[in-house]
Design an enzyme around this catalytic site. Sequence first.
Site, PDB file in Angstrom:
ATOM      1  N   LYS A  73       1.590  -3.461   7.512  1.00  0.00           N
ATOM      2  CA  LYS A  73       1.793  -3.699   6.080  1.00  0.00           C
ATOM      3  C   LYS A  73       3.290  -3.663   5.714  1.00  0.00           C
ATOM      4  O   LYS A  73       3.700  -4.267   4.724  1.00  0.00           O
ATOM      5  CB  LYS A  73       1.019  -2.658   5.263  1.00  0.00           C
ATOM      6  CG  LYS A  73      -0.493  -2.927   5.208  1.00  0.00           C
ATOM      7  CD  LYS A  73      -0.813  -4.054   4.235  1.00  0.00           C
ATOM      8  CE  LYS A  73      -2.299  -4.171   3.964  1.00  0.00           C
ATOM      9  NZ  LYS A  73      -2.609  -5.154   2.896  1.00  0.00           N
TER      10      LYS A  73
ATOM     11  N   GLU B 244       0.314   3.635   1.801  1.00  0.00           N
ATOM     12  CA  GLU B 244       0.448   4.061   3.201  1.00  0.00           C
ATOM     13  C   GLU B 244       1.847   3.765   3.742  1.00  0.00           C
ATOM     14  O   GLU B 244       2.267   4.358   4.731  1.00  0.00           O
ATOM     15  CB  GLU B 244      -0.604   3.386   4.080  1.00  0.00           C
ATOM     16  CG  GLU B 244      -2.011   3.917   3.902  1.00  0.00           C
ATOM     17  CD  GLU B 244      -2.218   5.340   4.429  1.00  0.00           C
ATOM     18  OE1 GLU B 244      -1.734   5.636   5.526  1.00  0.00           O
ATOM     19  OE2 GLU B 244      -2.852   6.137   3.724  1.00  0.00           O
TER      20      GLU B 244
ATOM     21  N   TYR C 168      -1.706   0.344  10.967  1.00  0.00           N
ATOM     22  CA  TYR C 168      -1.990  -0.319   9.686  1.00  0.00           C
ATOM     23  C   TYR C 168      -0.743  -0.351   8.813  1.00  0.00           C
ATOM     24  O   TYR C 168      -0.338  -1.400   8.301  1.00  0.00           O
ATOM     25  CB  TYR C 168      -3.130   0.430   8.973  1.00  0.00           C
ATOM     26  CG  TYR C 168      -3.309   0.027   7.518  1.00  0.00           C
ATOM     27  CD1 TYR C 168      -3.942  -1.170   7.182  1.00  0.00           C
ATOM     28  CD2 TYR C 168      -2.851   0.852   6.488  1.00  0.00           C
ATOM     29  CE1 TYR C 168      -4.100  -1.539   5.850  1.00  0.00           C
ATOM     30  CE2 TYR C 168      -3.006   0.486   5.165  1.00  0.00           C
ATOM     31  CZ  TYR C 168      -3.634  -0.708   4.844  1.00  0.00           C
ATOM     32  OH  TYR C 168      -3.780  -1.062   3.537  1.00  0.00           O
TER      33      TYR C 168
ATOM     34  N   THR D 166       0.813  -1.215   0.000  1.00  0.00           N
ATOM     35  CA  THR D 166       0.000   0.000   0.000  1.00  0.00           C
ATOM     36  C   THR D 166       0.852   1.273   0.000  1.00  0.00           C
ATOM     37  O   THR D 166       1.950   1.299   0.575  1.00  0.00           O
ATOM     38  CB  THR D 166      -0.899   0.021   1.258  1.00  0.00           C
ATOM     39  OG1 THR D 166      -1.395   1.348   1.477  1.00  0.00           O
ATOM     40  CG2 THR D 166      -0.143  -0.402   2.513  1.00  0.00           C
TER      41      THR D 166
HETATM   42  P1  GDP Z   1      -6.547   6.188   3.550  1.00  0.00           P
HETATM   43  O1  GDP Z   1      -5.731   7.023   2.610  1.00  0.00           O
HETATM   44  O2  GDP Z   1      -6.327   4.721   3.373  1.00  0.00           O
HETATM   45  O3  GDP Z   1      -6.427   6.616   4.991  1.00  0.00           O
HETATM   46  O4  GDP Z   1      -8.077   6.412   3.065  1.00  0.00           O
HETATM   47  P2  GDP Z   1      -9.287   7.257   3.675  1.00  0.00           P
HETATM   48  O5  GDP Z   1     -10.293   7.384   2.577  1.00  0.00           O
HETATM   49  O6  GDP Z   1      -9.774   6.656   4.959  1.00  0.00           O
HETATM   50  O7  GDP Z   1      -8.655   8.682   4.030  1.00  0.00           O
HETATM   51  C1  GDP Z   1      -8.061   9.486   3.034  1.00  0.00           C
HETATM   52  C2  GDP Z   1      -7.710  10.837   3.624  1.00  0.00           C
HETATM   53  O8  GDP Z   1      -8.913  11.559   3.881  1.00  0.00           O
HETATM   54  C3  GDP Z   1      -6.968  10.771   4.976  1.00  0.00           C
HETATM   55  O9  GDP Z   1      -5.898  11.686   4.941  1.00  0.00           O
HETATM   56  C4  GDP Z   1      -8.009  11.222   5.986  1.00  0.00           C
HETATM   57  O10 GDP Z   1      -7.463  11.885   7.123  1.00  0.00           O
HETATM   58  C5  GDP Z   1      -8.830  12.184   5.148  1.00  0.00           C
HETATM   59  N1  GDP Z   1     -10.187  12.393   5.679  1.00  0.00           N
HETATM   60  C6  GDP Z   1     -10.766  13.601   5.916  1.00  0.00           C
HETATM   61  N2  GDP Z   1     -11.988  13.429   6.425  1.00  0.00           N
HETATM   62  C7  GDP Z   1     -12.209  12.094   6.527  1.00  0.00           C
HETATM   63  C8  GDP Z   1     -13.308  11.310   6.995  1.00  0.00           C
HETATM   64  O11 GDP Z   1     -14.339  11.829   7.432  1.00  0.00           O
HETATM   65  N3  GDP Z   1     -13.173   9.944   6.914  1.00  0.00           N
HETATM   66  C9  GDP Z   1     -12.033   9.346   6.409  1.00  0.00           C
HETATM   67  N4  GDP Z   1     -11.978   8.005   6.350  1.00  0.00           N
HETATM   68  N5  GDP Z   1     -10.974  10.077   5.986  1.00  0.00           N
HETATM   69  C10 GDP Z   1     -11.055  11.427   6.036  1.00  0.00           C
END
Ligand code: GDP
Length: 329
Positions: A140, A114, A136, A112
């Site tokens: 990974k 990440e 996470y 990933t």
């Molecule tokens: P990730 O890249 O695997 O962490 O995928 P996510 O879709 O969970 O998050 C992507 C980015 O969106 C991260 O930097 C989060 O901090 C940001 N983010 C902002 N608001 C939100 C929210 O309400 N939910 C999630 N899941 N992410 C958010």
Amino acid sequence: MLEKGYIVHGVKRRSSSFNTGRIDDLYMDPHADDVRFFLHYGDLTDSTNLIRLVQEVQPDEIYNLGAQSHVQVSFETPEYTANSDAMGALRILEAMRILGLEKKTRFYQASTSELYGKVQEIPQKETTPFYPRSPYAAAKLYAYWITVNYRESYGMHASNGILFNHESPMRGETFVTRKITRAVAGIKLGYQDKIYLGNLDAQRDWGHARDYVEGMWRILQQDEPDDYVLGTGEMYSVREFVERAFAHIGVEIEWRGKGVDETGVDKATGVTRVVVDPRYFRPAEVELLLSDPTKAREKLGWQATTPFSELVREMVTEDLKTVAREQDR
Ligand code: GDP
């Protein structure tokens, strides 16, 4: 895989509620002739189960896409995340070794973007140092290296796909893209009036999962195992995702205020549609991810084909149907 003519064996976890909604259209009655899709109960935290399944199926290819895959949830359940995401990969590799399948079975590890976390270089490519920023990503990281190690130690055809965020209408509802497109659909249909989000300035390289699964398959068709970055090479902020998604329902969002007090307002009506809620901030954030997918293009002939605007459009369009259907029930 089914379209390519494969016989596919999937592993599902036991749950007291239905948990196969996203693959129900692939279901094949096990009593029918020519069944090519089978589901088995299993769990990446259960070695005996994995060994038995690999023994029974004798697979040509294993795609380890299983994980506790939510970054924020990994801060709440770090030990479980390590068990499934790090040890899970090891358990599959060991099952292959114990059963003498090192030379028969190819292994794909879902690594990933990440892993890059607090990025050490922009854009990120296969040689960019990792800097994980969550339980996470730390789990990974182990899975990435144990895959490399088994390849080098035992000559296994084991490869990592380092995939940047890939989305689709089937994305889990708590990931930010799907959370936004569902909310936009709910607002358009009058079932909700606003959405609460965390860090609006996070930037991601968002592609369409449909393109990425083809890339995973290509990685395993190479003569030599190797590690590849798959991404679009383009990056947008959460804020831009919000703007695009609302644009599809004819709403222009205007941002007002700063930090936790920032809101997104419907420019035409003055109604507040986006509110920041610090509960969605992460203890450590990955601010920016941007891929350099040159190696995948040159060696695999792979490229992401779905533009960002098309991805957002498809997700909003599908959620307008999904939300309408759910509310009808
Ligand atoms: P990730 O890249 O695997 O962490 O995928 P996510 O879709 O969970 O998050 C992507 C980015 O969106 C991260 O930097 C989060 O901090 C940001 N983010 C902002 N608001 C939100 C929210 O309400 N939910 C999630 N899941 N992410 C958010």
